[in-house]
Design a protein around this motif. Sequence first.
Motif, PDB file in Angstrom:
ATOM      1  N   ARG A 158       5.151 -11.275  -3.850  1.00 48.81           N
ATOM      2  CA  ARG A 158       4.102 -10.761  -4.723  1.00 48.81           C
ATOM      3  C   ARG A 158       4.253  -9.250  -4.813  1.00 48.81           C
ATOM      4  O   ARG A 158       4.182  -8.553  -3.802  1.00 48.81           O
ATOM      5  N   ASP A 159       4.431  -8.734  -6.023  1.00 48.84           N
ATOM      6  CA  ASP A 159       4.548  -7.292  -6.220  1.00 48.84           C
ATOM      7  C   ASP A 159       3.167  -6.725  -6.551  1.00 48.84           C
ATOM      8  O   ASP A 159       2.847  -6.436  -7.693  1.00 48.84           O
ATOM      9  N   GLY A 160       2.354  -6.591  -5.532  1.00 48.18           N
ATOM     10  CA  GLY A 160       1.036  -6.024  -5.734  1.00 48.18           C
ATOM     11  C   GLY A 160      -0.046  -7.084  -5.644  1.00 48.18           C
ATOM     12  O   GLY A 160       0.232  -8.233  -5.337  1.00 48.18           O
ATOM     13  N   PRO A 161      -1.297  -6.678  -5.838  1.00 50.22           N
ATOM     14  CA  PRO A 161      -1.708  -5.335  -6.255  1.00 50.22           C
ATOM     15  C   PRO A 161      -1.646  -4.331  -5.108  1.00 50.22           C
ATOM     16  O   PRO A 161      -1.595  -4.724  -3.950  1.00 50.22           O
ATOM     17  N   LYS A 162      -1.663  -3.056  -5.481  1.00 48.45           N
ATOM     18  CA  LYS A 162      -1.693  -2.017  -4.463  1.00 48.45           C
ATOM     19  C   LYS A 162      -3.068  -1.972  -3.813  1.00 48.45           C
ATOM     20  O   LYS A 162      -4.091  -2.063  -4.485  1.00 48.45           O
ATOM     21  N   ARG A 163      -3.073  -1.866  -2.481  1.00 49.00           N
ATOM     22  CA  ARG A 163      -4.330  -1.831  -1.734  1.00 49.00           C
ATOM     23  C   ARG A 163      -4.240  -0.761  -0.646  1.00 49.00           C
ATOM     24  O   ARG A 163      -3.158  -0.235  -0.373  1.00 49.00           O
ATOM     25  N   ASN A 164      -5.377  -0.488  -0.010  1.00 52.44           N
ATOM     26  CA  ASN A 164      -5.380   0.424   1.128  1.00 52.44           C
ATOM     27  C   ASN A 164      -4.587  -0.166   2.284  1.00 52.44           C
ATOM     28  O   ASN A 164      -4.566  -1.383   2.488  1.00 52.44           O
ATOM     29  N   TRP A 204      -6.107  -8.289   1.380  1.00 48.98           N
ATOM     30  CA  TRP A 204      -4.846  -9.010   1.230  1.00 48.98           C
ATOM     31  C   TRP A 204      -4.731 -10.252   2.110  1.00 48.98           C
ATOM     32  O   TRP A 204      -3.893 -11.131   1.873  1.00 48.98           O
ATOM     33  N   ILE A 205      -5.571 -10.367   3.137  1.00 48.17           N
ATOM     34  CA  ILE A 205      -5.357 -11.400   4.152  1.00 48.17           C
ATOM     35  C   ILE A 205      -5.537 -12.812   3.607  1.00 48.17           C
ATOM     36  O   ILE A 205      -4.769 -13.718   3.954  1.00 48.17           O
ATOM     37  N   GLU A 206      -6.515 -13.036   2.756  1.00 49.64           N
ATOM     38  CA  GLU A 206      -6.761 -14.417   2.305  1.00 49.64           C
ATOM     39  C   GLU A 206      -5.563 -14.965   1.529  1.00 49.64           C
ATOM     40  O   GLU A 206      -5.156 -16.117   1.729  1.00 49.64           O
ATOM     41  N   GLY A 223       0.841  -1.185   0.000  1.00 49.16           N
ATOM     42  CA  GLY A 223       0.000   0.000   0.000  1.00 49.16           C
ATOM     43  C   GLY A 223       0.874   1.233   0.000  1.00 49.16           C
ATOM     44  O   GLY A 223       0.810   2.080  -0.889  1.00 49.16           O
ATOM     45  N   ASN A 224       1.763   1.307   1.018  1.00 54.26           N
ATOM     46  CA  ASN A 224       2.645   2.465   1.179  1.00 54.26           C
ATOM     47  C   ASN A 224       4.127   2.145   1.013  1.00 54.26           C
ATOM     48  O   ASN A 224       4.930   3.058   0.880  1.00 54.26           O
ATOM     49  N   PHE A 225       4.491   0.857   1.037  1.00 50.57           N
ATOM     50  CA  PHE A 225       5.911   0.510   1.189  1.00 50.57           C
ATOM     51  C   PHE A 225       6.445  -0.363   0.056  1.00 50.57           C
ATOM     52  O   PHE A 225       7.210  -1.295   0.281  1.00 50.57           O
ATOM     53  N   ARG A 226       6.066  -0.028  -1.174  1.00 49.91           N
ATOM     54  CA  ARG A 226       6.552  -0.834  -2.305  1.00 49.91           C
ATOM     55  C   ARG A 226       8.076  -0.791  -2.425  1.00 49.91           C
ATOM     56  O   ARG A 226       8.714  -1.811  -2.703  1.00 49.91           O
ATOM     57  N   GLU A 227       8.686   0.373  -2.226  1.00 52.56           N
ATOM     58  CA  GLU A 227      10.137   0.478  -2.348  1.00 52.56           C
ATOM     59  C   GLU A 227      10.842  -0.406  -1.327  1.00 52.56           C
ATOM     60  O   GLU A 227      11.872  -1.026  -1.623  1.00 52.56           O
ATOM     61  N   ASP A 228      10.308  -0.469  -0.105  1.00 50.99           N
ATOM     62  CA  ASP A 228      10.872  -1.356   0.906  1.00 50.99           C
ATOM     63  C   ASP A 228      10.788  -2.809   0.450  1.00 50.99           C
ATOM     64  O   ASP A 228      11.749  -3.577   0.595  1.00 50.99           O
ATOM     65  N   HIS A 229       9.654  -3.182  -0.101  1.00 47.94           N
ATOM     66  CA  HIS A 229       9.475  -4.556  -0.569  1.00 47.94           C
ATOM     67  C   HIS A 229      10.451  -4.886  -1.692  1.00 47.94           C
ATOM     68  O   HIS A 229      11.064  -5.966  -1.707  1.00 47.94           O
ATOM     69  N   GLU A 230      10.601  -3.960  -2.618  1.00 44.99           N
ATOM     70  CA  GLU A 230      11.525  -4.201  -3.731  1.00 44.99           C
ATOM     71  C   GLU A 230      12.957  -4.355  -3.236  1.00 44.99           C
ATOM     72  O   GLU A 230      13.698  -5.232  -3.712  1.00 44.99           O
ATOM     73  N   ALA A 231      13.361  -3.525  -2.270  1.00 41.94           N
ATOM     74  CA  ALA A 231      14.726  -3.599  -1.736  1.00 41.94           C
ATOM     75  C   ALA A 231      14.961  -4.918  -1.004  1.00 41.94           C
ATOM     76  O   ALA A 231      16.010  -5.560  -1.161  1.00 41.94           O
TER      77      ALA A 231
END
Length: 343
Positions: free
Chosen positions: A314-320, A327-329, A291-299
């Motif tokens: 998993r790179d996404g999808p972006k969610r709230n 995302w939980i399931e 949601g907010n931390f894609r760059e952290d995930h990529e690193a």
Amino acid sequence: QTRARDVPEGFEGAALRLLGEGKKIEAIKLYREHQGGGLKEAKEAVDSLGERHGMLVRGRGCFTAVLSVALTLFASMLVSAWATAGGEQARKDEQGILVHEVESEYQKGKTVLRVLLPDQVEEDRKYPVVYVLPVEAGTETRYGDGLLEIAKHNLHNKFNVIVVAPTFSHLPWYADHPTDKELRQESYFIREVLPFLEEHYHVQANAEGRLLLGFSKSGWGAWSLLLRHPQLFGRAAAWDAPLAMEKIGKYGNAPIFGDQENFETYRILALLRENGQSLGERKRLILTGYGNFREDHEAVHALLEKLAIPHEYRDGPKRNHDWHSGWIEEAMTLLLAEPEAKS
């Protein structure tokens, strides 16, 4: 016939408990209080709910219904027995979740453990536990409620697991403060929460039975707990977490870590370099969307690839950025799948 989507939110769990106690009339009244409508509509809704959960069967005679109620009552007795802790009975909240109050030297004031059991518990079975780690102090729910999200989607029954949500007296970063003995969140979780559950519930008391789920700071906590204690925990799933954070002071973490030196012992990038290889050949680290931390995930993903540490990504999808954004399931599915070795 009333369809599942016609059943009002919040009605199902309460109605099932009434059906389990043989109180079909009360369940019908409950439907009308929630939804309004006529008696026929309410009866059809309750019948449909009972059929879907195997508690009422049309055309099979009253014996089937009575037997189903008896089995449900037996299951309720098992739940009651499992809720006994240290001679004190856990209370049930309005959603039917078992709640234990805990006093610990590692926390300031009382905390609680909420326990969600499968609807049909088996006395001789040892269940894995998914620990749903909170992102807020106490019982705050600004970002939603992970345990209720799991219950809403029936994931505890789908995967046949026990789900546990602890609370913490302060903003949880899953670390021990270097000097304040009442701010020892890691010690509280490992020395109080795990033993409590494993003493009073029928759970797998081994690494494969201890699974960690979190997002944001609790995603950080899930990974740090696994990386610091790979012998205690089997897998950890994080979603939208600041895993590449390198300095103390962000997101309210300074009062918990205390100083940069202590923070270094919990820093995810450092732990991956130091302890990542100890996780073995199976995919024990799970990182889903953002949601907010894609760059952290990529690193972090790049570092895991460089270090050849098996993981699910998993790179996404972006969610709230909350518990309820969907995302939980996926995270639970990956967490409870048989871990695969890296190819």
